[in-house]
Design a protein around this motif. Structure first.
Motif, PDB file in Angstrom:
ATOM      1  N   ILE A 312     -22.106  -1.901  -7.667  1.00 41.63           N
ATOM      2  CA  ILE A 312     -22.609  -1.151  -6.518  1.00 41.63           C
ATOM      3  C   ILE A 312     -22.436   0.345  -6.785  1.00 41.63           C
ATOM      4  N   THR A 313     -23.516   1.079  -6.603  1.00 43.49           N
ATOM      5  CA  THR A 313     -23.468   2.536  -6.690  1.00 43.49           C
ATOM      6  C   THR A 313     -23.614   3.088  -5.280  1.00 43.49           C
ATOM      7  N   ASN A 314     -22.644   3.869  -4.858  1.00 42.14           N
ATOM      8  CA  ASN A 314     -22.643   4.401  -3.503  1.00 42.14           C
ATOM      9  C   ASN A 314     -23.016   5.875  -3.528  1.00 42.14           C
ATOM     10  N   GLN A 315     -24.166   6.210  -2.965  1.00 43.41           N
ATOM     11  CA  GLN A 315     -24.595   7.605  -2.877  1.00 43.41           C
ATOM     12  C   GLN A 315     -24.330   8.184  -1.485  1.00 43.41           C
ATOM     13  N   VAL A 316     -23.523   7.481  -0.713  1.00 43.36           N
ATOM     14  CA  VAL A 316     -23.095   7.974   0.600  1.00 43.36           C
ATOM     15  C   VAL A 316     -21.599   8.244   0.517  1.00 43.36           C
ATOM     16  N   PHE A 317     -21.166   9.485   0.701  1.00 49.31           N
ATOM     17  CA  PHE A 317     -19.775   9.838   0.467  1.00 49.31           C
ATOM     18  C   PHE A 317     -18.978   9.991   1.762  1.00 49.31           C
ATOM     19  N   LEU A 318     -19.644  10.219   2.873  1.00 47.42           N
ATOM     20  CA  LEU A 318     -18.972  10.270   4.170  1.00 47.42           C
ATOM     21  C   LEU A 318     -19.548   9.156   5.025  1.00 47.42           C
ATOM     22  N   PHE A 319     -18.707   8.148   5.311  1.00 49.11           N
ATOM     23  CA  PHE A 319     -19.227   7.011   6.060  1.00 49.11           C
ATOM     24  C   PHE A 319     -18.078   6.323   6.789  1.00 49.11           C
ATOM     25  N   SER A 320     -18.464   5.455   7.685  1.00 55.59           N
ATOM     26  CA  SER A 320     -17.481   4.683   8.448  1.00 55.59           C
ATOM     27  C   SER A 320     -17.018   3.487   7.621  1.00 55.59           C
ATOM     28  N   GLN A 321     -15.716   3.475   7.290  1.00 58.00           N
ATOM     29  CA  GLN A 321     -15.190   2.359   6.509  1.00 58.00           C
ATOM     30  C   GLN A 321     -15.246   1.054   7.296  1.00 58.00           C
ATOM     31  N   THR A 322     -15.086   1.156   8.596  1.00 60.18           N
ATOM     32  CA  THR A 322     -15.140  -0.050   9.423  1.00 60.18           C
ATOM     33  C   THR A 322     -16.482  -0.748   9.302  1.00 60.18           C
ATOM     34  N   ALA A 323     -17.559   0.042   9.133  1.00 62.39           N
ATOM     35  CA  ALA A 323     -18.889  -0.543   8.990  1.00 62.39           C
ATOM     36  C   ALA A 323     -18.956  -1.456   7.775  1.00 62.39           C
ATOM     37  N   LEU A 324     -18.294  -1.016   6.706  1.00 60.63           N
ATOM     38  CA  LEU A 324     -18.252  -1.854   5.493  1.00 60.63           C
ATOM     39  C   LEU A 324     -17.329  -3.047   5.694  1.00 60.63           C
ATOM     40  N   TYR A 325     -16.103  -2.772   6.144  1.00 59.92           N
ATOM     41  CA  TYR A 325     -15.095  -3.823   6.237  1.00 59.92           C
ATOM     42  C   TYR A 325     -15.568  -4.993   7.091  1.00 59.92           C
ATOM     43  N   THR A 326     -16.201  -4.659   8.209  1.00 60.45           N
ATOM     44  CA  THR A 326     -16.557  -5.704   9.170  1.00 60.45           C
ATOM     45  C   THR A 326     -17.612  -6.642   8.630  1.00 60.45           C
ATOM     46  N   VAL A 327     -18.657  -6.076   8.027  1.00 57.26           N
ATOM     47  CA  VAL A 327     -19.774  -6.914   7.561  1.00 57.26           C
ATOM     48  C   VAL A 327     -19.297  -7.969   6.586  1.00 57.26           C
ATOM     49  N   PHE A 328     -18.468  -7.601   5.596  1.00 55.67           N
ATOM     50  CA  PHE A 328     -18.073  -8.545   4.558  1.00 55.67           C
ATOM     51  C   PHE A 328     -16.897  -9.430   4.978  1.00 55.67           C
ATOM     52  N   SER A 329     -15.940  -8.843   5.649  1.00 56.66           N
ATOM     53  CA  SER A 329     -14.728  -9.610   5.957  1.00 56.66           C
ATOM     54  C   SER A 329     -14.963 -10.708   6.980  1.00 56.66           C
ATOM     55  N   GLU A 330     -15.981 -10.531   7.832  1.00 54.41           N
ATOM     56  CA  GLU A 330     -16.208 -11.524   8.879  1.00 54.41           C
ATOM     57  C   GLU A 330     -17.266 -12.565   8.517  1.00 54.41           C
ATOM     58  N   MET A 331     -17.773 -12.518   7.301  1.00 50.52           N
ATOM     59  CA  MET A 331     -18.798 -13.480   6.913  1.00 50.52           C
ATOM     60  C   MET A 331     -18.265 -14.899   6.957  1.00 50.52           C
TER      61      MET A 331
END
Length: 796
Positions: A312-331
């Motif tokens: 994964i290449t991330n070109q977004v450097f300021l973002f909400s970590q919760t947005a990432l954590y929630t999507v994957f951890s709750e699958m």
């Protein structure tokens, strides 16, 4: 890992790949015997000097622009032909009319615009993709390719019935290159593919996805899409494109390669696929752009089992970590793989999770990633390779609340084990633990799960396995390769050990009783160690040579001597040292026995050959010679006073005095006899030596009586010794009576030798023969003799 616990994710990642391999490649596995590689040679035409029996021909990445019948006709046994990455523009399939065995043809990445059809029946793999065709290059003759498994095509436009000629074929794999596909805005095309297990669509790598074509496949099992570029505006176009492709109930595996998208669109794609029949979703080379915000996601009931995202290449450097954590951890899926990602993307799930398999290889996780995490209650396999883990004690604590965890892989980190004095805490369910490629030392053996069965510790800093190690009675497989161990570990603490890998260590003198200690061993790999081929290694080599070659992996080639220099490179099987050179006790006993035998032998020979007697004679002779050297030269010149000294037994004196002496004196030969010429007051031995030295010759009267006389033997010994000292022939042997060889004592070996090597005169019993006897006596004195008398008178 044990076979019953291998990650089932393997079956998900490679379903489509196996279809390709089994369907198109396996039949060419035996073609290497007549394979010719002409790739990257700058060729502009097919060489004419190819072997007639060529079966596999690779001419890819050249500059060939055309093919003619004469280029191929002589290769009647050709099965595989690779011509990708050339400059071919036109293709007439009749050029292969003489290649009836041709099964694999790769013409991808050329400049083909048109093909001329010809009846062909043998192709299994036909790749015409990445060319410049305007329409799909389908000939009606393709309908006869009943064995066709793989078909690669290119097109700028599609029509619904383009693939009708091959609709009845059951293809395993269709590759459709749509990089140059073009259609006017608001127009829609369609393509029907009746039978295909795998469909791979390749789009333009830099253009935003804008294709509006309805592609329907009846029996699709695997779908791969390559080069997808999305944003929030065209996301719905892509989802609409997927609608028709994912309609069928047989689609189990969906793969996206090289996809660039916003976080919002990616979540929408996940949401679209969640209720679909897809079980395995794979995303490779994902780039996230624009922004990452929290998105609503409904985790409805899904058939999805595994999600894999790699690189994964991330070109977004300021973002909400919760947005990432929630999507994957709750699958609500069983298996999740996210690897090669430079940011944290998941934490502990908020509620009890359905995850059974988590693979987070090559990320930036630390020891605290799942600290005090009690929601991963169903997790069986956790892989954290190539992360930032440093403390093994904390890793153990991390597993404490994972009651189902059986397989843990934390290899390729920076783990250390000696930071804490207290005992490590592990969940007891762990049976497979991979701690390889870390910084662990001997102390790691005090920090291991108690019921572990498979332990991988290769490539660490372990020097020894402590004898006080907590007993790991369940341990079956141990890998400690590429460490600094100096000996093979016994099985005292590992009573169930059956597989040991300990190659590339510092084992120089492995324990000879290893195999006696490890009765359950069914596989050992201990090669590539610096074995010192000395006495200590003999017993180990003997024991290992008696074990089956199936048990000792790498025997013989990996087991070689490193020391001493004379044995370096020698296979252990060819290394031999005698028992005598290695057993000090046996060596001492052998030397002692040898010395005893030698002493007994010398003593026996001395007794048998009367050696003391000879030594005494030599001593007396030496003393006499020494006295003679001290006598002035004038006196030495007076020493020769007799023509002959006669030695005989007293029992033969009558013959000597009545026959021999009268005859010699009649011939004017001066005789020395012991009874008249020995000097009173001197020893007998000294008188004998003086008489012999004062006489030109010595006459010995041999008879059985002579043999029995010890003094006669003395006289013979000194006379013979004088013969060698003076270098003259001064002995005359007269055989008065025959002497049987067996009557001569063994100690008189000089007498035996003289009678064998020298000519003697035998006294004849017949008077008629005695004239010849006396003539031989005269001949023995056939010289002008000059004697010096005691009064210095010279007498001839």
């Amino acid at each position: 890992m044990t076979k019953d616990k291998e990650p089932i994710v393997k079956s998900s990642h490679f379903v489509c790949l196996m279809i390709i391999i089994v369907g198109t490649r396996i039949q060419f596995s035996d073609g290497n015997e007549f394979a010719v590689d002409k790739s990257k040679r700058g060729l502009i035409h097919v060489p004419k000097d190819l072997p007639l029996k060529t079966k596999v021909l690779d001419m890819s990445q050249n500059y060939i622009a055309e093919l003619q019948v004469s280029d191929m006709s002589f290769l009647s046994e050709l099965k595989v032909l690779r011509l990708s990455h050339n400059r071919i523009q036109l293709l007439d399939l009749s050029v292969f009319k003489f290649n009836q065995d041709l099964e694999y043809l790769d013409l991808s990445h050329n400049q083909l615009q048109k093909i001329s059809c010809h009846p062909i029946v043998s192709f299994r793999h036909l790749d015409l993709s990445f060319n410049d065709f305007k329409a799909l290059p389908i000939c009606k003759e393709f309908g006869n390719l009943s064995q066709l498994n793989f078909l690669g095509l290119s097109a700028m436009k599609l029509q619904k019935l383009d693939l009708l000629p091959i609709a009845h074929l059951h293809l395993s794999y269709i590759l459709l290159d749509l990089r140059n596909y073009y259609i006017k805005e608001n127009e829609t095309e369609s393509l029907q593919i009746l039978n295909a297990k795998t469909l791979h669509l390749v789009f333009h790598p830099t253009s935003l996805f804008a294709i509006q074509v309805n592609i329907s496949v009846n029996t699709l099992g695997c779908l791969q899409l390559t080069n997808i570029k999305l944003n929030d505006d065209n996301c719905q176009v892509f989802i609409k494109f997927l609608s028709e492709l994912t309609r069928g109930p047989t689609l189990l595996n969906f793969t996206l390669n090289h996809i660039e998208t916003t976080w919002k669109c990616l979540v929408r794609v996940f949401q679209f696929l969640w209720p679909k029949p897809v079980e395995y979703l794979n995303i490779y080379n994902l780039t996230i752009i624009e922004s990452i915000r929290e998105e609503d996601f409904t985790y409805s009931k899904t058939t999805l089992k595994a999600l894999t995202i790699e690189h994964i290449t991330n070109q977004v450097f300021l973002f909400s970590q919760t947005a990432l954590y929630t999507v994957f951890s709750e699958m609500n899926i069983m298996m999740l793989t996210i690897s090669d990602t430079p940011f944290i993307h998941m934490l502990c799930p908020h509620a009890p999770s359905t995850f059974k398999f988590l693979n987070f290889t090559q990320n930036v996780f630390t020891d605290s990633i799942f600290e005090k995490c009690s929601t991963l209650v169903k997790l069986e396999t956790l892989i954290l390779q190539k992360n930032g883990l440093k403390d093994l004690f904390k890793v153990g604590l991390m597993t404490k609340d994972m009651p189902s965890l059986e397989i843990l892989d934390v290899s390729w980190n920076s783990l250390e084990s000696g930071r804490h004095k207290e005992n490590c805490t592990w969940v007891e369910s762990i049976v497979v633990l991979n701690l390889s490629s870390n910084m662990l030392t001997d102390s790691v053996f005090r920090c291991l799960p108690p019921r572990i069965k498979v332990l991988d510790l290769h490539s660490n800093k372990i020097k020894s396995i402590p004898k006080q190690v907590v007993k790991l009675e369940a341990l079956q497989e141990l890998n400690v390769a590429f460490n600094s161990l100096t000996d093979l570990p016994g099985c005292g603490s590992f009573s169930s050990l059956s597989v040991l890998i300990i190659d590339h260590n510092s084992v120089s003198h492995p324990s000879a009783d290893f195999f006696q200690s490890c009765q359950k061993m069914r596989s050992i790999k201990a090669g590539d160690n610096p074995f010192q081929c000395t006495c200590e290694l003999r017993e180990f080599v003997k024991n290992i040579d008696q074990v089956s070659s199936e048990v000792v992996e790498g025997w013989l080639d990996s087991y070689k001597c490193d020391y001493p220099e004379s044995y370096r490179g020698t296979l252990l099987k060819d290394f031999h040292m005698s028992e005598l050179s290695c057993n000090i006790t046996l060596l001492i006993v052998t030397i002692g026995a040898t010395m005893l035998v030698l002493a007994v032998t010398v003593t026996s020979l001395c007794i048998y050959l009367d050696l003391p007697w000879y030594l005494r004679m030599v001593c007396q002779w030496t003393q006499t010679r020494r006295r003679a050297r001290n006598i002035p030269l004038e006196e030495l010149q007076r020493n020769l006073q007799f023509h002959a000294f006669i030695s005989y037994s007293e029992h033969d004196s009558a013959w000597v005095k009545s026959e021999l002496v009268p005859y010699l004196e009649k011939e004017d030969i001066q005789i020395c006899l012991h009874e008249r010429n020995f000097v009173p007051g001197k020893s007998i031995v000294e008188n004998i030596i003086n008489c012999i030295e004062k006489s030109y010759k010595s006459i010995f009267v041999l008879s059985p009586n002579f043999v029995q006389s010890e003094w006669c033997h003395y006289e013979l010994y000194f006379a013979h010794h004088n013969l060698f000292h003076e270098g003259s022939n001064n002995l005359i042997l007269i055989l008065l009576e025959p002497i049987p060889q067996n009557s001569i004592p063994n100690k008189y070996h000089k007498l035996k030798a003289l009678m064998t090597q020298r000519t003697y005169l035998q006294w004849p019993k017949e008077k008629s023969k005695r004239g010849l006897f006396w003539a031989n006596i005269r001949a023995a004195f056939n010289m002008k003799l000059t004697l010096v008398t005691e009064n210095n008178d010279v007498k001839s």
